[in-house]
Each structure stands twice: as structure tokens, then as C-alpha cells.
Design an enzyme around this catalytic site. Structure first.
Site, PDB file in Angstrom:
ATOM      1  N   GLY A   1      36.736 -16.684  -3.414  1.00 24.38           N
ATOM      2  CA  GLY A   1      37.574 -15.903  -4.324  1.00 24.38           C
ATOM      3  C   GLY A   1      38.783 -16.702  -4.780  1.00 24.38           C
ATOM      4  N   ALA A   2      39.472 -17.285  -3.822  1.00 22.55           N
ATOM      5  CA  ALA A   2      40.668 -18.069  -4.145  1.00 22.55           C
ATOM      6  C   ALA A   2      40.313 -19.282  -5.011  1.00 22.55           C
ATOM      7  CB  ALA A   2      41.344 -18.532  -2.852  1.00 22.55           C
ATOM      8  N   ASN A   3      39.208 -19.946  -4.692  1.00 22.37           N
ATOM      9  CA  ASN A   3      38.806 -21.125  -5.479  1.00 22.37           C
ATOM     10  C   ASN A   3      38.521 -20.731  -6.933  1.00 22.37           C
ATOM     11  OD1 ASN A   3      38.874 -22.488  -3.056  1.00 22.37           O
ATOM     12  ND2 ASN A   3      36.654 -22.599  -2.800  1.00 22.37           N
TER      13      ASN A   3
ATOM     14  N   ASP B   1      32.134 -22.813  -7.345  1.00 21.42           N
ATOM     15  CA  ASP B   1      33.246 -21.924  -7.713  1.00 21.42           C
ATOM     16  C   ASP B   1      33.846 -22.349  -9.057  1.00 21.42           C
ATOM     17  OD1 ASP B   1      32.899 -20.587  -5.294  1.00 21.42           O
ATOM     18  OD2 ASP B   1      34.218 -21.984  -4.250  1.00 21.42           O
TER      19      ASP B   1
ATOM     20  N   GLY C   1      37.893 -31.685  -0.876  1.00 19.29           N
ATOM     21  CA  GLY C   1      38.431 -30.328  -0.810  1.00 19.29           C
ATOM     22  C   GLY C   1      38.077 -29.551  -2.069  1.00 19.29           C
TER      23      GLY C   1
ATOM     24  N   SER D   1      40.555 -30.480  -6.404  1.00 17.80           N
ATOM     25  CA  SER D   1      39.776 -31.118  -7.471  1.00 17.80           C
ATOM     26  C   SER D   1      39.367 -30.169  -8.595  1.00 17.80           C
ATOM     27  CB  SER D   1      38.536 -31.783  -6.869  1.00 17.80           C
ATOM     28  OG  SER D   1      37.863 -30.876  -6.031  1.00 17.80           O
TER      29      SER D   1
HETATM   30  O1  RIB Z   1      32.549 -22.251  -2.105  1.00 18.43           O
HETATM   31  C1  RIB Z   1      33.305 -23.036  -1.237  1.00 18.43           C
HETATM   32  C2  RIB Z   1      34.056 -22.184  -0.261  1.00 18.43           C
HETATM   33  O2  RIB Z   1      33.154 -21.533   0.592  1.00 18.43           O
HETATM   34  C3  RIB Z   1      34.978 -22.959   0.658  1.00 18.43           C
HETATM   35  O3  RIB Z   1      36.256 -23.153   0.108  1.00 18.43           O
HETATM   36  C4  RIB Z   1      34.962 -22.163   1.935  1.00 18.43           C
HETATM   37  O4  RIB Z   1      36.158 -21.506   2.200  1.00 18.43           O
HETATM   38  C5  RIB Z   1      33.811 -21.178   1.788  1.00 18.43           C
HETATM   39  O5  RIB Z   1      34.258 -19.915   1.627  1.00 18.43           O
END
Ligand code: RIB
Length: 290
Positions: A41-43, A230, A265, A269
Site C-alpha cells: 500500500g505504502a509503495n 507496486d 529497496g 527507486s
Molecule cells: O511489493 C513489495 C512489498 O511487499 C515490500 O515492500 C514488502 O513490504 C511486501 O509487503
């Protein structure tokens, strides 16, 4: 400006870079460790924000130091975190990640507070698009989608058992090849659009089973594929809401995913809009129907 609401997870990623992924029961040593903000979600919220959207993230974290570390990039980028709940006892989600020198990864998630994100936090505010993934309770996604009037995008990751109802509320379903195999024909239960990613081989977009766009991914030096899906999800949603034609939108999304795989990470990126547009121009020749 495009307005997007993301309902999803926040994790801190503990990422070990290692020559190759361990087999079951095997210990592999010689890794280097790093900590990155993460969670699908955050990504996706960060990726959409960097591509120029106004983004609200509805999520849950713990009352701990990890939460601040996990939310740092989102705060810096100006994602609206006013709908992020702080759970009094559960810890912030953590993902333990192994990244091989090939860029492939293994991920184990301890959801912590993400599992406490309940429908009472909803309905979401009005926006052009709602993006959800499967690291929070399915009931929460259903409740969010039920009250939402814009484009509903569900990234069915990680693959897990879900009711048919979840497919039916989605205008756009996004899966990778493994997830596509896992869900099979159930992807047809959605409202029409299905995007499937194939890593370095590119992606396809279908509408009611009919191919509407297909592209190879541009060739990049892969460092870490964590978060590439993501970036793809956020970029495809932004592109479709902005009204890009399907082929252009798919190339835009593939480019975002490719750039995301070139650095270590998930969040560091994620490309911004200028970087992505320049990359698209520079790699135009490498996009073509697969
Ligand atoms: O899609 C990548 C994410 O999956 C990672 O950042 C990790 O936290 C997992 O939730």
C-alpha cells in the site's frame, strides 16, 4: 490533478542482499542488510504521488518507532497520512526480504497493525481512483470499493484465498504471472480490465478477455525487483485515470516497474514523473508488441 486513494499496508522492509536465495532448510551467509520503508500500500501510494497524483493513504501502523521509519518517504513526498490509524498494541508491519544478485526475492511478511485495518475506517474520500492490494483484510477492501465512485483497481497480491465478490468490485485487476496462474478463470469475474505482468518479458492488458495492449519491458540492469509490481500498479492506474490510450498506459507502467527494479529497496527507486518521461523517450525503440 489526479486524486488517488490507496487502501493498503505499511511495512518496514528488512532486506538482506545475498548471492543466491536459500533452499528450504538451508543457511546462506555473506549477506548485507538494509532497512527500507515498504508495504504494498505504502509503495503504491508513494509511486502514484511521485508520478504527480494527490494521494491519500488509508492504513494502520503500530505505536512504535518503526512506524515513523516506515512512513518517512511518504511524509517527505506529501502523501496525505491523516487517515493512517495508530494501533495501541499491535506492532507496525515488518517484511523480511532476501534479494539475490539476480534481483529475484523471497518475502515473509509479519502484518502486525495492517491486519487491524477494519471497514470502520471507511468509506474512503472521493477521488478519481481507489487502489487496493491484499495485505489488509479483504472485508476492508470490499467496504472501500462498495462506496467508491471512481476507477477501482485491485492488485491481487500477494495471491491468497478471496471471495468472488472481491473480483466483481474491480474495474482493473492487476496480477503477475504467478498470481494469474493462481486465480485462473476467476480473473474474468472482474468488471473487464486485467493487466498481467511478466517481469522482463513485459505485460498485457485485456478487456473482457480481449487483448487491448501488449508490450515488452525495456532492458534494464536489475538490482532488486522488490516494489516493481507496486510501481507498475500505481503507474497504470495514474495513466488510465489521466486518459492515456491503453498501449501508452501499459508502456508507462512497464517503464515505472523497470526503473523500480534498478535500485535497492522498494521505495528509494520509485521514479518521479520527469525521470519516467525521460526514460520512456530514451527507450522508445525497445517498446513494441511482444
Ligand atoms: O511489493 C513489495 C512489498 O511487499 C515490500 O515492500 C514488502 O513490504 C511486501 O509487503
Amino acid at each position: 490533478m489526479t486524486n488517488i486513494v490507496v487502501v493498503g499496508s505499511v511495512n518496514l522492509d528488512l532486506s538482506a542482499s545475498v548471492e543466491r536465495l536459500p533452499l528450504p532448510g538451508e543457511t546462506v551467509t555473506g549477506a548485507t542488510m538494509a532497512r527500507f520503508p515498504g508495504g504494498k500500500g505504502a509503495n503504491q501510494a508513494l509511486a502514484a504521488r511521485r508520478l504527480g497524483a494527490n494521494v491519500i493513504l488509508i492504513a494502520a501502523v503500530g505505536q512504535d518507532a518503526i512506524a515513523e521509519e516506515a512512513l518517512a518517504f511518504l511524509r517527505d513526498a506529501g502523501v496525505d497520512l491523516s487517515y493512517c490509524a495508530v494501533h495501541p498494541t499491535l506492532p507496525t508491519g515488518v517484511a523480511m526480504i532476501c534479494v539475490a544478485s539476480s534481483g529475484e526475492n523471497h518475502i515473509v511478511v509479519a502484518p502486525g497493525a495492517n491486519a487491524s485495518l477494519v471497514p470502520e475506517r471507511l468509506p474512503p474520500p472521493a477521488a478519481d481512483a481507489l487502489i487496493c492490494q491484499l495485505e489488509v483484510p479483504a472485508s476492508t477492501i470490499l467496504a472501500a470499493a462498495a462506496h467508491f465512485h471512481g476507477l477501482v483497481c485491485i492488485n491481487l497480491a500477494p495471491a491468497r484465498e478471496v471471495d468472488d465478490e472481491l473480483f466483481a468490485v474491480a474495474d482493473l485487476l492487476i496480477v503477475n504471472q504467478t498470481e494469474s496462474d493462481w486465480y485462473g478463470d476467476r480473473l474474468d469475474l472482474g468488471r473487464g480490465l486485467v493487466a498481467t505482468t511478466y517481469g522482463a518479458a513485459g505485460a498485457r492488458l485485456t478487456d473482457h478477455g480481449r487483448m487491448v495492449a501488449e508490450t515488452r519491458a525495456p532492458v534494464v540492469e536489475v538490482v532488486d525487483t522488490t516494489g516493481a509490481g507496486d510501481a507498475f500498479t500505481a503507474a497504470l492506474t495514474v495513466a488510465l485515470v489521466e486518459g492515456m490510450p491503453p498501449q501508452r498506459a501499459l508502456e508507462f507502467a512497464c517503464a515505472a516497474g523497470s526503473i523500480a527494479a534498478t535500485g535497492r529497496g522498494a521505495q528509494p527507486s520509485m521514479p518521479d514523473r520527469v525521470t519516467l518521461e525521460r526514460f520512456l523517450t530514451a527507450t522508445a525503440a525497445s517498446f513494441s508488441r511482444a
